[in-house]
Motif scaffolding. Structure first.
Motif, mmCIF file in Angstrom:
data_model
loop_
_atom_site.group_PDB
_atom_site.id
_atom_site.type_symbol
_atom_site.label_atom_id
_atom_site.label_comp_id
_atom_site.label_asym_id
_atom_site.label_seq_id
_atom_site.Cartn_x
_atom_site.Cartn_y
_atom_site.Cartn_z
ATOM 1 N N PHE A 6 -9.209 -12.068 -13.145
ATOM 2 C CA PHE A 6 -9.529 -10.797 -12.464
ATOM 3 C C PHE A 6 -9.627 -9.747 -13.568
ATOM 4 O O PHE A 6 -8.633 -9.442 -14.225
ATOM 5 C CB PHE A 6 -8.395 -10.471 -11.494
ATOM 6 C CG PHE A 6 -8.684 -9.358 -10.528
ATOM 7 C CD1 PHE A 6 -9.370 -8.208 -10.906
ATOM 8 C CD2 PHE A 6 -8.247 -9.451 -9.214
ATOM 9 C CE1 PHE A 6 -9.631 -7.195 -10.012
ATOM 10 C CE2 PHE A 6 -8.495 -8.430 -8.299
ATOM 11 C CZ PHE A 6 -9.189 -7.306 -8.698
ATOM 12 N N ILE A 7 -10.825 -9.216 -13.772
ATOM 13 C CA ILE A 7 -11.045 -8.280 -14.884
ATOM 14 C C ILE A 7 -11.404 -6.914 -14.314
ATOM 15 O O ILE A 7 -12.443 -6.765 -13.648
ATOM 16 C CB ILE A 7 -12.163 -8.782 -15.826
ATOM 17 C CG1 ILE A 7 -11.852 -10.216 -16.282
ATOM 18 C CG2 ILE A 7 -12.332 -7.837 -17.024
ATOM 19 C CD1 ILE A 7 -12.931 -10.859 -17.135
ATOM 20 N N SER A 66 -6.615 0.889 -2.115
ATOM 21 C CA SER A 66 -7.855 0.177 -2.462
ATOM 22 C C SER A 66 -7.577 -0.922 -3.488
ATOM 23 O O SER A 66 -8.221 -1.970 -3.487
ATOM 24 C CB SER A 66 -8.950 1.149 -2.934
ATOM 25 O OG SER A 66 -8.751 1.565 -4.259
ATOM 26 N N ILE A 67 -6.580 -0.717 -4.352
ATOM 27 C CA ILE A 67 -6.214 -1.758 -5.322
ATOM 28 C C ILE A 67 -5.617 -2.963 -4.589
ATOM 29 O O ILE A 67 -5.982 -4.119 -4.827
ATOM 30 C CB ILE A 67 -5.221 -1.196 -6.365
ATOM 31 C CG1 ILE A 67 -5.939 -0.186 -7.263
ATOM 32 C CG2 ILE A 67 -4.584 -2.318 -7.200
ATOM 33 C CD1 ILE A 67 -5.035 0.608 -8.183
ATOM 34 N N VAL A 71 -7.166 -6.788 -4.508
ATOM 35 C CA VAL A 71 -6.403 -7.966 -4.950
ATOM 36 C C VAL A 71 -6.351 -8.999 -3.824
ATOM 37 O O VAL A 71 -6.566 -10.201 -4.053
ATOM 38 C CB VAL A 71 -4.980 -7.562 -5.416
ATOM 39 C CG1 VAL A 71 -4.097 -8.784 -5.644
ATOM 40 C CG2 VAL A 71 -5.067 -6.722 -6.692
ATOM 41 N N ASN A 72 -6.127 -8.542 -2.586
ATOM 42 C CA ASN A 72 -6.087 -9.486 -1.457
ATOM 43 C C ASN A 72 -7.439 -10.161 -1.251
ATOM 44 O O ASN A 72 -7.507 -11.368 -0.976
ATOM 45 C CB ASN A 72 -5.661 -8.765 -0.173
ATOM 46 C CG ASN A 72 -4.172 -8.472 -0.198
ATOM 47 O OD1 ASN A 72 -3.414 -9.166 -0.881
ATOM 48 N ND2 ASN A 72 -3.746 -7.436 0.501
ATOM 49 N N CYS A 117 -0.312 -0.455 -10.647
ATOM 50 C CA CYS A 117 -0.536 -0.949 -9.273
ATOM 51 C C CYS A 117 -1.159 -2.343 -9.308
ATOM 52 O O CYS A 117 -0.777 -3.227 -8.526
ATOM 53 C CB CYS A 117 -1.448 0.004 -8.493
ATOM 54 S SG CYS A 117 -0.713 1.589 -8.113
ATOM 55 N N PHE A 118 -2.131 -2.547 -10.194
ATOM 56 C CA PHE A 118 -2.725 -3.893 -10.320
ATOM 57 C C PHE A 118 -1.673 -4.909 -10.728
ATOM 58 O O PHE A 118 -1.619 -6.020 -10.205
ATOM 59 C CB PHE A 118 -3.888 -3.881 -11.324
ATOM 60 C CG PHE A 118 -5.235 -3.716 -10.661
ATOM 61 C CD1 PHE A 118 -5.790 -4.749 -9.931
ATOM 62 C CD2 PHE A 118 -5.934 -2.531 -10.771
ATOM 63 C CE1 PHE A 118 -7.027 -4.616 -9.302
ATOM 64 C CE2 PHE A 118 -7.167 -2.379 -10.149
ATOM 65 C CZ PHE A 118 -7.715 -3.417 -9.419
ATOM 66 N N MET A 119 -0.818 -4.534 -11.717
ATOM 67 C CA MET A 119 0.228 -5.476 -12.158
ATOM 68 C C MET A 119 1.160 -5.803 -10.998
ATOM 69 O O MET A 119 1.566 -6.944 -10.807
ATOM 70 C CB MET A 119 1.028 -4.869 -13.316
ATOM 71 C CG MET A 119 0.280 -4.888 -14.627
ATOM 72 S SD MET A 119 1.280 -4.200 -15.956
ATOM 73 C CE MET A 119 0.388 -2.696 -16.297
#
Ligand SMILES: NC(=O)c1ccc[n+]([C@@H]2O[C@H](COP(=O)([O-])OP(=O)(O)OC[C@H]3O[C@@H](n4cnc5c(N)ncnc54)[C@H](OP(=O)(O)O)[C@@H]3O)[C@@H](O)[C@H]2O)c1
Length: 243
Positions: A6-7, A66-67, A71-72, A117-119
């Motif tokens: 995921f980039i 939205s993040i 991811v989901n 948030c991504f982490m």
């Protein structure tokens, strides 16, 4: 087993180069973008045309919901996330007497809070998988500082500290967390740097050339590979030996 990378910020610049490099190594790619939908879809189509797998997904780094949703979506689509590359970022430079609080906070919102948030969302999945690689794209200025970049350099310094802290939390889950700190690389982000400055900078680099997006992609491929399984909590400077 096929691996999924995921980039973030893969519509342009370093993220795009990493998307192609990882796809060539048979990773399925989640191509994240913010506004550049057409560019992200082109990256996806290029990868699919080369026989790979890819999905475009949008999220604003200033918006946790939205993040989480992005991811989901990726997890449901591919069933796993093996590598997260937190690459999306912004800069907005000014001397401190001209820098507004709003601009300071905007850069931190994207480069620190958005990446965090991504982490947070991806590590939840990686902990269940009991494997994963998180690679944060920092900057040399996060370690060394730079005039007119108290916001940007400060945000990258925070990202370095988050990288080191999270590596200690996630190590027991077989997840490595590292950062890559590039020197100046020619992308849209550095289009405002004038050619005289670029040449002066190049002359200071022991390897006597500016970095290429592919130099960063190669470092990321290494950190994602099995060969880097015992490397965690590190800030890898990719800058031609500048410091
Ligand atoms: N280039 C360099 O010399 C250099 C040096 C050191 C570190 N870095 C770091 O490397 C990373 C990539 O830089 P780059 O030069 O490739 O940058 P770039 O060409 O400007 O691309 C930035 C990427 O980030 C995304 N993005 C920007 N704002 C966003 C937001 N609010 N929410 C979500 N995504 C957002 C953009 O998406 P859209 O296209 O959809 O807008 C784009 O894909 C950054 O973290 C940067 O700080 C770059």
């Amino acid at each position: 087993m096929e691996r999924v990378a995921f980039i973030t910020g893969a519509s342009r610049g370093l993220g795009k180069a990493m998307a192609y490099a990882f796809a060539k190594k048979d990773y399925a790619i989640a191509v994240h973008y913010n506004t550049a939908k057409d560019d992200a879809e082109k990256v996806v189509n290029d990868i699919i045309n080369l026989g790979g797998k890819a999905l475009a997904v949008s999220a604003s780094l200033s918006n946790f919901a939205s993040i989480s949703s992005a991811v989901n979506t990726v997890h449901q689509h591919f069933g796993q996330i093996d590598v997260l590359i937190n690459n999306a970022g912004i800069k907005d430079d000014a001397p401190i007497n001209e820098l507004t609080l709003k601009t300071f906070q905007e850069v931190f919102d994207v480069n620190v809070t958005g990446a965090w948030c991504f982490m947070k969302e991806v590590s939840r999945i990686m902990m269940k998988q009991h494997r994963g690689r998180i690679i944060n794209i920092s900057s040399g200025v996060g370690t060394y500082g730079r005039q007119n970049q108290t916001n940007y350099a400060g945000s990258k310094g925070a990202l370095n500290a988050i990288t080191k802290s999270l590596s200690k939390e996630l190590g027991p889950f077989n997840i490595t967390v590292n950062a890559i700190a590039p020197g100046l690389i020619e992308t849209d982000m550095t289009a405002d740097v004038n050619s005289v400055h670029k040449e002066k900078y190049r002359q200071e680099i022991p390897l006597q050339r500016l970095g290429l997006p592919e130099d960063i992609a190669n470092a990321a491929l290494f950190l994602a590979s099995d060969k880097a399984s015992f490397i965690s909590g590190q800030i890898l400077h990719v800058n031609g030996g500048l410091r």
